[in-house]
Design a protein around this motif. Structure first.
Motif, PDB file in Angstrom:
ATOM      1  N   UNK A 197       0.710  -1.024   0.040  1.00 21.65           N
ATOM      2  CA  UNK A 197       0.063  -0.259  -0.117  1.00 21.65           C
ATOM      3  C   UNK A 197       0.801   0.930   0.229  1.00 21.65           C
ATOM      4  N   UNK A 198       1.769   1.634   0.414  1.00 25.32           N
ATOM      5  CA  UNK A 198       2.766   2.626   0.773  1.00 25.32           C
ATOM      6  C   UNK A 198       3.759   2.707  -0.517  1.00 25.32           C
ATOM      7  N   UNK A 199       3.891   1.997  -1.070  1.00 28.70           N
ATOM      8  CA  UNK A 199       3.968   1.256  -2.203  1.00 28.70           C
ATOM      9  C   UNK A 199       3.875   2.336  -3.034  1.00 28.70           C
ATOM     10  N   UNK A 200       2.371   1.982  -3.518  1.00 30.38           N
ATOM     11  CA  UNK A 200       1.605   2.283  -4.079  1.00 30.38           C
ATOM     12  C   UNK A 200       1.198   4.026  -4.057  1.00 30.38           C
ATOM     13  N   UNK A 201       1.386   4.021  -2.665  1.00 30.79           N
ATOM     14  CA  UNK A 201       1.222   6.153  -2.502  1.00 30.79           C
ATOM     15  C   UNK A 201       2.628   6.448  -3.326  1.00 30.79           C
ATOM     16  N   UNK A 202       3.581   5.685  -2.166  1.00 33.75           N
ATOM     17  CA  UNK A 202       4.939   6.340  -2.901  1.00 33.75           C
ATOM     18  C   UNK A 202       4.658   6.802  -4.144  1.00 33.75           C
ATOM     19  N   UNK A 203       4.461   6.168  -5.290  1.00 35.52           N
ATOM     20  CA  UNK A 203       4.699   5.690  -6.697  1.00 35.52           C
ATOM     21  C   UNK A 203       4.057   7.511  -7.211  1.00 35.52           C
ATOM     22  N   UNK A 204       2.441   7.487  -6.244  1.00 34.93           N
ATOM     23  CA  UNK A 204       1.521   8.453  -6.614  1.00 34.93           C
ATOM     24  C   UNK A 204       2.250  10.420  -6.352  1.00 34.93           C
ATOM     25  N   UNK A 205       2.300   9.830  -5.551  1.00 39.93           N
ATOM     26  CA  UNK A 205       3.784  11.334  -4.704  1.00 39.93           C
ATOM     27  C   UNK A 205       4.891  11.377  -5.542  1.00 39.93           C
ATOM     28  N   UNK A 206       5.058  10.637  -6.548  1.00 41.77           N
ATOM     29  CA  UNK A 206       6.213  10.664  -7.123  1.00 41.77           C
ATOM     30  C   UNK A 206       5.744  11.483  -7.852  1.00 41.77           C
ATOM     31  N   UNK A 207       4.734  11.443  -8.827  1.00 41.65           N
ATOM     32  CA  UNK A 207       3.776  11.229  -9.677  1.00 41.65           C
ATOM     33  C   UNK A 207       3.406  12.779  -9.680  1.00 41.65           C
ATOM     34  N   UNK A 208       3.100  12.772  -8.735  1.00 43.19           N
ATOM     35  CA  UNK A 208       2.494  14.088  -8.418  1.00 43.19           C
ATOM     36  C   UNK A 208       3.556  15.263  -8.441  1.00 43.19           C
ATOM     37  N   UNK A 209       4.646  15.054  -7.920  1.00 47.80           N
ATOM     38  CA  UNK A 209       5.988  16.235  -7.429  1.00 47.80           C
ATOM     39  C   UNK A 209       6.744  16.380  -8.298  1.00 47.80           C
ATOM     40  N   UNK A 210       6.314  15.050 -10.289  1.00 50.50           N
ATOM     41  CA  UNK A 210       6.903  15.279 -11.266  1.00 50.50           C
ATOM     42  C   UNK A 210       6.028  16.049 -12.077  1.00 50.50           C
ATOM     43  N   UNK A 211       5.271  16.244 -12.061  1.00 49.20           N
ATOM     44  CA  UNK A 211       4.057  16.693 -12.908  1.00 49.20           C
ATOM     45  C   UNK A 211       4.002  19.259 -11.498  1.00 49.20           C
ATOM     46  N   UNK A 212       4.209  19.006 -10.797  1.00 41.98           N
ATOM     47  CA  UNK A 212       3.612  19.592  -9.506  1.00 41.98           C
ATOM     48  C   UNK A 212       4.367  19.812  -9.009  1.00 41.98           C
ATOM     49  N   UNK A 213       5.484  20.112  -9.162  1.00 41.82           N
ATOM     50  CA  UNK A 213       6.919  20.310  -7.642  1.00 41.82           C
ATOM     51  C   UNK A 213       6.640  21.383  -6.788  1.00 41.82           C
ATOM     52  N   UNK A 214       5.996  22.104  -6.782  1.00 48.02           N
ATOM     53  CA  UNK A 214       5.020  23.206  -5.849  1.00 48.02           C
ATOM     54  C   UNK A 214       4.555  22.693  -4.640  1.00 48.02           C
ATOM     55  N   UNK A 215       4.122  21.516  -4.991  1.00 50.31           N
ATOM     56  CA  UNK A 215       2.772  20.846  -4.222  1.00 50.31           C
ATOM     57  C   UNK A 215       3.185  20.241  -3.032  1.00 50.31           C
ATOM     58  N   UNK A 216       3.059  20.734  -2.102  1.00 50.25           N
ATOM     59  CA  UNK A 216       3.601  20.041  -0.359  1.00 50.25           C
ATOM     60  C   UNK A 216       2.573  19.137  -0.127  1.00 50.25           C
ATOM     61  N   UNK A 217       3.316  18.253   0.405  1.00 53.79           N
ATOM     62  CA  UNK A 217       2.902  16.544   0.056  1.00 53.79           C
ATOM     63  C   UNK A 217       3.543  16.820   2.354  1.00 53.79           C
ATOM     64  N   UNK A 218       2.566  16.333   3.318  1.00 54.08           N
ATOM     65  CA  UNK A 218       3.069  16.239   4.946  1.00 54.08           C
ATOM     66  C   UNK A 218       2.743  15.147   5.093  1.00 54.08           C
ATOM     67  N   UNK A 219       3.837  13.939   6.358  1.00 49.73           N
ATOM     68  CA  UNK A 219       3.180  12.838   6.062  1.00 49.73           C
ATOM     69  C   UNK A 219       3.250  12.837   7.810  1.00 49.73           C
ATOM     70  N   UNK A 220       2.144  12.328   7.976  1.00 42.48           N
ATOM     71  CA  UNK A 220       1.837  12.221   9.721  1.00 42.48           C
ATOM     72  C   UNK A 220       2.072  10.509  10.285  1.00 42.48           C
ATOM     73  N   UNK A 221       3.340  10.704  10.994  1.00 46.28           N
ATOM     74  CA  UNK A 221       3.700   8.999  11.585  1.00 46.28           C
ATOM     75  C   UNK A 221       2.466   8.825  12.182  1.00 46.28           C
ATOM     76  N   UNK A 222       3.076   7.307  12.772  1.00 44.25           N
ATOM     77  CA  UNK A 222       2.087   6.730  13.930  1.00 44.25           C
ATOM     78  C   UNK A 222       2.469   7.121  15.332  1.00 44.25           C
ATOM     79  N   UNK A 223       1.005   6.905  15.936  1.00 42.32           N
ATOM     80  CA  UNK A 223       1.149   7.851  17.257  1.00 42.32           C
ATOM     81  C   UNK A 223       0.960   6.308  18.609  1.00 42.32           C
TER      82      UNK A 223
END
Length: 298
Positions: A197-223
């Motif tokens: 699941x996280x691999x798929x999210x990673x690929x999507x984020x790379x595609x997002x940042x590739x087409x729109x590098x100015x997009x801010x992506x923030x990841x909240x860790x577990x607690x």
């Protein structure tokens, strides 16, 4: 999608090994004074630079001083007024994906900001999706629960998108903020589905940042969370941390930012809770907003 748990799993003499106050949650009394004195640290007020994506997540990532989180990697801006948060989010589209531990961010923002009004989509509070709008300041905040597996009240599959699919639909850009977390609903599964699941999210984020590098992506860790006897039979902070290590490693070296909720919950004096109290959520949101609106050098 919505399942229960087996109860009364202990049989025979096994019950004697799980007795609260006897051999589970037994307090360890101090040899000396039962308190600590907290003094100002040399790191308090130290300039760590702006909070920008791509910075290495340090450990320890910070500490609390007078209920305020002090980061060891960047300058945190603390937001005490709704005007300051509104100014930071003005003109922004904020997408929040994940479980209830990040839905608390959506709830905090909509409760704290009088101009950010929740639009009634007819969905329950726990399931979503949710939408909030501040028309005057052009702020839009959306929340979506991540795709199954998930343990919430019944919800239509159309309202339960996979994070990766949803990210592929987002144009991105300087006005787009992405925040997500994914962990606690995977605690009762082997690690392999989580990795995929996280691999798929990673690929999507790379595609997002590739087409729109100015997009801010923030990841909240577990607690960390409370682990009463029944919960401790099928869950543990140790396993949550293993999933968290997978996620941190998966996004290492990518231009994303982290809110280290693990250390922010384990370092606070309040009892552990799957859904941290408001003072912790405020600090998590402050760190998040510090990436949206980086604080310049002091």
């Amino acid at each position: 999608m919505v399942g229960g748990y087996e109860h009364n799993l202990l049989i025979g003499e096994e019950i004697h090994y799980f007795q609260s106050g006897t051999n589970v949650k037994k307090h360890i009394l101090p040899n000396g004074p039962g308190y600590v004195t907290v003094e100002s640290s040399p790191h308090t007020g130290k300039d760590h630079g702006e909070c920008i994506p791509g910075k290495r997540l340090l450990s320890p990532s910070g500490f609390y001083y007078q209920d305020q989180w002090v980061s060891t990697s960047c300058n945190i801006q603390h937001y005490y007024t709704h005007e300051s948060i509104t100014n930071c989010l003005r003109g922004k589209n904020v997408y929040i994906f994940g479980d209830s531990t990040i839905r608390q961010w959506f709830e905090y923002l909509t409760e704290f900001l009088p101009g950010l009004r929740k639009f009634d989509l007819g969905n329950s509070q726990k399931t979503g999706p949710h939408l909030a709008l501040d028309i005057d300041n052009k702020i839009k905040v959306e929340y979506y629960a991540h795709g199954k597996p998930i343990r919430i009240a019944p919800i239509a599959t159309q309202d339960l998108p996979f994070v990766a699919n949803k990210l592929d639909e987002i144009k991105g850009g300087r006005s787009t903020i992405i925040a997500f977390t994914i962990w606690c609903h995977f605690n009762t599964f082997p690690v392999e589905p989580y990795i995929r699941r996280v691999q798929n999210i990673r690929r999507s984020i790379l595609r997002l940042l590739d087409r729109s590098p100015d997009t801010l992506v923030v990841i909240k860790t577990a607690n960390v969370q409370a682990l009463p006897r029944d919960v401790s039979l099928y869950n543990s902070d140790w396993y949550s941390y293993q999933l968290d290590l997978v996620m941190r490693k998966m996004f290492e070296g990518i231009n994303v930012a982290f809110v280290d909720a693990w250390e922010m919950t384990i370092a606070h004096y309040l009892p552990h809770n799957l859904h941290p109290e408001r003072v912790i959520i405020k600090n998590e949101v402050d760190v998040f907003l510090s990436y949206v609106c980086p604080l310049k050098k002091r």
